[in-house]
Design a protein around this motif. Structure first.
Motif, PDB file in Angstrom:
ATOM      1  N   PHE A   1     -91.255   6.573  -4.854  1.00 34.50           N
ATOM      2  CA  PHE A   1     -90.642   5.246  -4.769  1.00 34.50           C
ATOM      3  C   PHE A   1     -90.829   4.708  -3.354  1.00 34.50           C
ATOM      4  O   PHE A   1     -91.166   5.450  -2.430  1.00 34.50           O
ATOM      5  CB  PHE A   1     -89.155   5.306  -5.146  1.00 34.50           C
ATOM      6  N   THR A   2     -90.648   3.398  -3.192  1.00 33.03           N
ATOM      7  CA  THR A   2     -90.885   2.731  -1.906  1.00 33.03           C
ATOM      8  C   THR A   2     -89.591   2.051  -1.459  1.00 33.03           C
ATOM      9  O   THR A   2     -89.224   1.016  -2.003  1.00 33.03           O
ATOM     10  CB  THR A   2     -92.033   1.714  -2.049  1.00 33.03           C
ATOM     11  N   PRO A   3     -88.896   2.664  -0.490  1.00 33.12           N
ATOM     12  CA  PRO A   3     -87.547   2.196  -0.141  1.00 33.12           C
ATOM     13  C   PRO A   3     -87.466   0.799   0.466  1.00 33.12           C
ATOM     14  O   PRO A   3     -86.431   0.163   0.346  1.00 33.12           O
ATOM     15  CB  PRO A   3     -87.050   3.223   0.867  1.00 33.12           C
ATOM     16  N   ASN A   4     -88.525   0.360   1.135  1.00 37.50           N
ATOM     17  CA  ASN A   4     -88.464  -0.952   1.780  1.00 37.50           C
ATOM     18  C   ASN A   4     -89.559  -1.858   1.246  1.00 37.50           C
ATOM     19  O   ASN A   4     -90.729  -1.489   1.251  1.00 37.50           O
ATOM     20  CB  ASN A   4     -88.688  -0.841   3.293  1.00 37.50           C
ATOM     21  N   LEU A   5     -89.181  -3.033   0.811  1.00 35.92           N
ATOM     22  CA  LEU A   5     -90.175  -4.045   0.446  1.00 35.92           C
ATOM     23  C   LEU A   5     -89.946  -5.242   1.361  1.00 35.92           C
ATOM     24  O   LEU A   5     -88.914  -5.880   1.240  1.00 35.92           O
ATOM     25  CB  LEU A   5     -90.005  -4.475  -1.011  1.00 35.92           C
ATOM     26  N   PRO A   6     -90.803  -5.575   2.255  1.00 31.64           N
ATOM     27  CA  PRO A   6     -92.130  -4.975   2.462  1.00 31.64           C
ATOM     28  C   PRO A   6     -92.057  -3.665   3.235  1.00 31.64           C
ATOM     29  O   PRO A   6     -91.010  -3.303   3.760  1.00 31.64           O
ATOM     30  CB  PRO A   6     -92.819  -6.037   3.322  1.00 31.64           C
ATOM     31  N   THR A   7     -93.205  -2.976   3.339  1.00 32.05           N
ATOM     32  CA  THR A   7     -93.316  -1.836   4.231  1.00 32.05           C
ATOM     33  C   THR A   7     -94.711  -1.798   4.836  1.00 32.05           C
ATOM     34  O   THR A   7     -95.704  -1.938   4.133  1.00 32.05           O
ATOM     35  CB  THR A   7     -92.972  -0.516   3.523  1.00 32.05           C
ATOM     36  N   GLU A   8     -94.766  -1.687   6.155  1.00 34.42           N
ATOM     37  CA  GLU A   8     -96.045  -1.640   6.872  1.00 34.42           C
ATOM     38  C   GLU A   8     -96.076  -0.455   7.839  1.00 34.42           C
ATOM     39  O   GLU A   8     -97.047  -0.265   8.546  1.00 34.42           O
ATOM     40  CB  GLU A   8     -96.265  -2.932   7.683  1.00 34.42           C
ATOM     41  N   GLU A   9     -95.005   0.320   7.910  1.00 34.78           N
ATOM     42  CA  GLU A   9     -94.859   1.315   8.972  1.00 34.78           C
ATOM     43  C   GLU A   9     -95.302   2.710   8.548  1.00 34.78           C
ATOM     44  O   GLU A   9     -95.284   3.044   7.374  1.00 34.78           O
ATOM     45  CB  GLU A   9     -93.379   1.398   9.394  1.00 34.78           C
ATOM     46  N   VAL A  10     -95.708   3.524   9.529  1.00 27.37           N
ATOM     47  CA  VAL A  10     -95.716   4.976   9.374  1.00 27.37           C
ATOM     48  C   VAL A  10     -94.765   5.497  10.447  1.00 27.37           C
ATOM     49  O   VAL A  10     -94.717   4.968  11.548  1.00 27.37           O
ATOM     50  CB  VAL A  10     -97.126   5.598   9.522  1.00 27.37           C
TER      51      VAL A  10
ATOM     52  N   ASP B   1     -71.598  11.252  18.143  1.00 29.02           N
ATOM     53  CA  ASP B   1     -72.471  11.937  19.100  1.00 29.02           C
ATOM     54  C   ASP B   1     -73.940  11.564  18.865  1.00 29.02           C
ATOM     55  O   ASP B   1     -74.675  11.207  19.790  1.00 29.02           O
ATOM     56  CB  ASP B   1     -72.283  13.457  18.982  1.00 29.02           C
ATOM     57  N   GLY B   2     -74.353  11.611  17.594  1.00 27.36           N
ATOM     58  CA  GLY B   2     -75.762  11.391  17.259  1.00 27.36           C
ATOM     59  C   GLY B   2     -76.262   9.983  17.571  1.00 27.36           C
ATOM     60  O   GLY B   2     -77.471   9.765  17.713  1.00 27.36           O
ATOM     61  N   SER B   3     -75.353   9.025  17.680  1.00 18.63           N
ATOM     62  CA  SER B   3     -75.785   7.656  17.956  1.00 18.63           C
ATOM     63  C   SER B   3     -76.150   7.453  19.427  1.00 18.63           C
ATOM     64  O   SER B   3     -76.504   6.348  19.837  1.00 18.63           O
ATOM     65  CB  SER B   3     -74.715   6.648  17.513  1.00 18.63           C
ATOM     66  N   HIS B   4     -76.050   8.526  20.238  1.00 18.23           N
ATOM     67  CA  HIS B   4     -76.563   8.471  21.611  1.00 18.23           C
ATOM     68  C   HIS B   4     -78.014   8.933  21.677  1.00 18.23           C
ATOM     69  O   HIS B   4     -78.598   9.029  22.755  1.00 18.23           O
ATOM     70  CB  HIS B   4     -75.719   9.346  22.541  1.00 18.23           C
ATOM     71  N   PHE B   5     -78.596   9.260  20.508  1.00 17.24           N
ATOM     72  CA  PHE B   5     -79.955   9.814  20.466  1.00 17.24           C
ATOM     73  C   PHE B   5     -80.798   9.036  19.451  1.00 17.24           C
ATOM     74  O   PHE B   5     -80.259   8.274  18.658  1.00 17.24           O
ATOM     75  CB  PHE B   5     -79.898  11.293  20.049  1.00 17.24           C
ATOM     76  N   LEU B   6     -82.096   9.289  19.482  1.00 12.93           N
ATOM     77  CA  LEU B   6     -82.988   8.595  18.549  1.00 12.93           C
ATOM     78  C   LEU B   6     -83.257   9.427  17.290  1.00 12.93           C
ATOM     79  O   LEU B   6     -83.206  10.657  17.326  1.00 12.93           O
ATOM     80  CB  LEU B   6     -84.328   8.295  19.222  1.00 12.93           C
ATOM     81  N   GLY B   7     -83.588   8.719  16.198  1.00 14.05           N
ATOM     82  CA  GLY B   7     -83.889   9.412  14.948  1.00 14.05           C
ATOM     83  C   GLY B   7     -85.214   9.002  14.330  1.00 14.05           C
ATOM     84  O   GLY B   7     -85.608   9.560  13.302  1.00 14.05           O
ATOM     85  N   GLU B   8     -85.879   8.024  14.903  1.00 14.17           N
ATOM     86  CA  GLU B   8     -87.118   7.558  14.278  1.00 14.17           C
ATOM     87  C   GLU B   8     -88.030   6.926  15.318  1.00 14.17           C
ATOM     88  O   GLU B   8     -87.559   6.217  16.208  1.00 14.17           O
ATOM     89  CB  GLU B   8     -86.787   6.498  13.205  1.00 14.17           C
ATOM     90  N   VAL B   9     -89.316   7.197  15.190  1.00 16.37           N
ATOM     91  CA  VAL B   9     -90.323   6.427  15.916  1.00 16.37           C
ATOM     92  C   VAL B   9     -91.312   5.935  14.866  1.00 16.37           C
ATOM     93  O   VAL B   9     -91.852   6.734  14.095  1.00 16.37           O
ATOM     94  CB  VAL B   9     -90.982   7.229  17.062  1.00 16.37           C
ATOM     95  N   ALA B  10     -91.489   4.615  14.800  1.00 10.19           N
ATOM     96  CA  ALA B  10     -92.325   4.028  13.744  1.00 10.19           C
ATOM     97  C   ALA B  10     -93.427   3.186  14.367  1.00 10.19           C
ATOM     98  O   ALA B  10     -93.189   2.451  15.333  1.00 10.19           O
ATOM     99  CB  ALA B  10     -91.477   3.150  12.824  1.00 10.19           C
TER     100      ALA B  10
END
Ligand code: ZN
Ligand code: ZN
Length: 414
Positions: A244-253, A311-320
């Motif tokens: 499935f494709t969670p985002n419409l549109p999607t252009e990222e890796v 705590d986790g919101s002081h850090f990153l979770g994604e690079v696209a």
């Protein structure tokens, strides 16, 4: 606007949403969270879903005006409460393996002028409320998808120099084009587009980079990648094996950076709409993964609330990575909506990583994810950093550098 062609494109968008977005199966239940302004499209989706054999279509209506009234007038303590029945509802739907669709039609700055502390508490509670389904999403238990449809106020923000009616038509046309439904065989087009994203993902996964180095005006950031990191794009697979494709549109890796392995500075290149507030010119400094310095020319209080969520919101979770020559980026339009803006620009996310960004991640507990280097948080908010001056290198374990992006676009190989 030509009514018949608008109707056809609306049908195409509903078809793509159900077929490509959710891969909706016969007898499956469909849960829709929708803004009131999206009602005509929600009805269209409902009709097609039943025609495809959906068992139930449940619609959970939302309205930012109602949320605004709550933020303004409700007792302080109510802003951090959410009802158990709402949690049970989500749990029940997850158990039934319902497909989860969000059809949003939001106003870019619905909450501007409200007390940022109360907005912050409200947003944090909403994030916690979504946690139940967010862990089901992240571990591949359910298929989910988000699409956005226009409303007049949003359209006027994007196109301020034309009449409200023209702005609305223009935004519909832009969305039809960006979601690739402005054609005769949208589902076939989508399959080809997903195929090309998947081949980029395969190429990057074969590289096994140790680090990424991102440079642009105001940005000089080195991100370590976990040993077992995976690049993802085009879509995801549920535990049952449905693509499935969670985002419409999607252009990222995209992939996940190592939680404690981000160092340097980064500057945003588009406004971030979060909590109904525009946050502009964000500058963040990272040391060993943690945000140690925060600046924004506008919306700094809201940004600080976001970063202090847990705590986790002081850090990153994604690079696209999104090239500047992608169809959305080429429009050169700020949509004041993350779904479109993030697909026009390289971005990072504050907060949790997607477990599918690491081998076996969808079977790991939060603790195991942390050990593998992935961040966990109740929040995940993308902010845009792409620019035509952006260069990105992949760094191999032996220190060898390989240029990935030059002047905002993928290096073309011969
Ligand atoms: Zn993203
Ligand atoms: Zn994201």
């Amino acid at each position: 606007m030509n009514e018949r062609s608008h109707e056809r494109k609306l049908t195409n968008l509903a078809e793509v949403t159900l077929t490509i977005g959710l891969n909706l199966q016969e007898t499956q239940t469909l849960n829709i969270n929708a803004d009131l302004d999206a009602a005509p499209f929600v009805r269209k989706v409902t009709e097609i879903a039943y025609k495809k054999g959906a068992r139930h279509v449940h619609v959970n209506w939302m309205d930012q005006e109602i949320s605004k009234l709550k933020i303004k007038h409700a007792p302080e303590e109510s802003l951090s409460e959410f009802p158990d029945w709402s949690k049970h509802r989500s749990e029940e739907l997850v158990k039934q393996k319902a497909a989860f669709l969000s059809i949003r039609s939001t106003l870019p700055e619905a909450f501007s002028g409200l007390d940022p502390d109360r907005v912050g508490t409200f947003m944090k509670t909403s994030a916690m409320e979504l946690q139940q389904i967010s862990s089901a999403r992240k571990s591949g238990k359910i298929a989910f998808c988000i699409v956005c449809v226009p409303n007049e106020k949003w359209a006027q923000r994007v196109y301020p120099n034309v009449t409200p009616e023209e702005a609305l038509d223009k935004l519909w046309e832009a969305i039809f084009q960006m979601t690739r439904v402005d054609c005769d065989e949208p589902v076939e087009q989508w399959k080809a587009h997903i195929g090309s994203l998947l081949s980029k993902v395969d190429e990057l996964n074969a590289k096994r980079f140790k680090q990424l180095h991102i440079e642009a005006p105001g940005t000089d950031l080195v991100l370590d990648l976990p040993d077992q990191h995976l690049w993802v794009g085009g879509g995801a697979v549920t535990q049952e094996g449905l693509f499935f494709t969670p985002n419409l549109p999607t252009e990222e890796v995209f992939t996940a950076p190592k939680k404690n392995g981000v160092n340097g500075t980064v500057k945003s290149t588009m406004p971030l709409i979060y909590g109904g507030t525009a946050i502009e010119d964000i500058e963040l400094t990272f040391e060993a993964g943690k945000i140690t310095n925060v600046y924004a020319s506008k919306g700094i209080e809201t940004l600080k609330h976001l970063i202090n969520s847990d705590d986790g919101s002081h850090f990153l979770g994604e690079v696209a990575l999104v090239p500047e020559d992608s169809p959305i980026a080429k429009r050169n339009t700020i949509f004041y909506n993350t779904l479109f803006d993030e697909n026009a620009s390289c971005h990072l996310a504050i907060g949790s990583a997607y477990p599918l960004c690491i081998e076996e991640g969808t079977n790991m507990t939060s603790e195991e994810l942390n050990q593998a280097g992935l961040n966990t948080s109740i929040t995940h908010v993308d902010f845009m950093i792409g620019s035509p001056e952006m260069n990105i290198d992949g760094i191999h374990p032996d220190g060898r550098r390989e240029q990935l992006f030059q002047n905002g676009c993928w290096i073309k190989k011969n």
